[in-house]
Design a protein around this motif. Sequence first.
Motif, mmCIF file in Angstrom:
data_model
loop_
_atom_site.group_PDB
_atom_site.id
_atom_site.type_symbol
_atom_site.label_atom_id
_atom_site.label_comp_id
_atom_site.label_asym_id
_atom_site.label_seq_id
_atom_site.Cartn_x
_atom_site.Cartn_y
_atom_site.Cartn_z
ATOM 1 N N TYR A 31 0.833 -1.204 0.000
ATOM 2 C CA TYR A 31 0.000 0.000 0.000
ATOM 3 C C TYR A 31 0.868 1.254 0.000
ATOM 4 O O TYR A 31 0.661 2.162 0.801
ATOM 5 C CB TYR A 31 -1.006 -0.001 1.162
ATOM 6 N N PRO A 32 1.820 1.326 -0.950
ATOM 7 C CA PRO A 32 2.635 2.546 -1.007
ATOM 8 C C PRO A 32 1.765 3.771 -1.273
ATOM 9 O O PRO A 32 0.703 3.647 -1.901
ATOM 10 C CB PRO A 32 3.598 2.283 -2.170
ATOM 11 N N GLU A 33 2.228 4.913 -0.794
ATOM 12 C CA GLU A 33 1.406 6.131 -0.936
ATOM 13 C C GLU A 33 1.065 6.396 -2.405
ATOM 14 O O GLU A 33 -0.073 6.674 -2.731
ATOM 15 C CB GLU A 33 2.142 7.336 -0.336
ATOM 16 N N ASN A 34 2.070 6.317 -3.244
ATOM 17 C CA ASN A 34 1.838 6.522 -4.677
ATOM 18 C C ASN A 34 1.947 5.162 -5.375
ATOM 19 O O ASN A 34 2.936 4.868 -6.033
ATOM 20 C CB ASN A 34 2.858 7.510 -5.246
ATOM 21 N N PHE A 36 0.612 3.621 -7.965
ATOM 22 C CA PHE A 36 0.828 3.470 -9.411
ATOM 23 C C PHE A 36 2.241 3.898 -9.810
ATOM 24 O O PHE A 36 2.847 3.282 -10.680
ATOM 25 C CB PHE A 36 -0.243 4.247 -10.194
ATOM 26 N N GLU A 37 2.763 4.914 -9.152
ATOM 27 C CA GLU A 37 4.147 5.329 -9.433
ATOM 28 C C GLU A 37 5.127 4.257 -8.982
ATOM 29 O O GLU A 37 6.116 3.986 -9.651
ATOM 30 C CB GLU A 37 4.465 6.645 -8.711
ATOM 31 N N SER A 70 -5.721 0.043 -4.942
ATOM 32 C CA SER A 70 -4.908 0.380 -6.114
ATOM 33 C C SER A 70 -4.041 -0.811 -6.516
ATOM 34 O O SER A 70 -3.847 -1.079 -7.705
ATOM 35 C CB SER A 70 -4.015 1.591 -5.818
ATOM 36 N N GLU B 28 2.242 9.332 5.047
ATOM 37 C CA GLU B 28 2.600 7.926 4.826
ATOM 38 C C GLU B 28 3.009 7.247 6.138
ATOM 39 O O GLU B 28 2.571 6.131 6.428
ATOM 40 C CB GLU B 28 3.733 7.835 3.806
ATOM 41 N N VAL B 60 -6.161 1.259 6.161
ATOM 42 C CA VAL B 60 -5.260 1.837 5.162
ATOM 43 C C VAL B 60 -6.065 2.564 4.079
ATOM 44 O O VAL B 60 -5.759 3.698 3.708
ATOM 45 C CB VAL B 60 -4.383 0.738 4.532
ATOM 46 N N GLN B 64 -5.815 6.460 3.398
ATOM 47 C CA GLN B 64 -5.251 6.894 2.116
ATOM 48 C C GLN B 64 -6.266 7.730 1.338
ATOM 49 O O GLN B 64 -5.885 8.667 0.636
ATOM 50 C CB GLN B 64 -4.801 5.689 1.285
#
Lengths: 124, 183
Positions: A31-34, A36-37, A70, B28, B60, B64
């Motif tokens: 679940y990285p913040e960005n 898609f990047e 995502s 984050e 999460v 987010q």
Amino acid sequence: MKNMKLEQTDNSPNVILDSLNGLIEFEGKSYPENTFEFYEPINSWLNEYFSGNCANKTVVNFKLTYFNSSTTQIIFDIFDTICEGEYEELEVNWFYDSDNKNGYEDFEDYSDEFPDLNINAVTY
Amino acid sequence: MARNIENLNIFVKVDDGDVYNFSGKINEQSIIQSAKDVEEILKFNNANATKLQDVYELTVEMMQNMLNYSVDTRKIENNKRESTGTFRVTYISSDRIYILESSNFIESKDKELIEEKVKILEGLDDKELRKFARKKMRASKDNHEKGAGLGFIMMARKTLKPIDIVFENIKNNVKEFKLKLVV
């Protein structure tokens, strides 16, 4: 083509993209913040690998414990890339916790959507 | 009277007693820390693997979402962002359920979009939600979108009751968006 390896963090998986040995693996949380990047270079590598650069046998392992919505889309896109790509022998494994019904349902959804990949459900 | 967004915070409580209280910005690192704390609390309460994953992933997802769609989100270093909002997990021990609530400030124009995304899911059973999710993923792939709406489908699949959304006027063009899920 060059191999790629990303170390696991608190919110991103360990990623192994090994063209020589035909190993593609995702392990941990995603679940990285960005999101898609984060997956952009991985998708580029996969597109190149499945465009005539694959090993004799390719093994794809998904060992994800938690992932955000995502990432759900990203996994779908990865399966789609594989499905439309060129490969010789292919083994796709979806690892899940047998005590957790979500993991098996995710397997069912992806394997229904991509029947040609013959995704294996593997418990851990 | 408009609330001061600087006072919003994140906390976790069991029944009426707070067991975890975090005050600060949503970014984050605070999302990672909150998810870890929630995971520990669920393990302490002997939650099964499915419940643990549901609450963890919804924590999460909701946090987010606040980071992605709050009107006060701002960029900080290294392409990261920071926002404000409230996130609460309450464990009702008698029913063994978890109530997840979030609150953040959004642009008023986003209200209809959110309502539309939630309304379309109403009345769908789990099988239909899974089918709808796959349709969305296929469409997103074909249209080069970024999985728009998948988060609400995930919420609808995991929540025991319909997704509860409330909007309150704060000031011109800004509304407080409250989201509540029961797991």
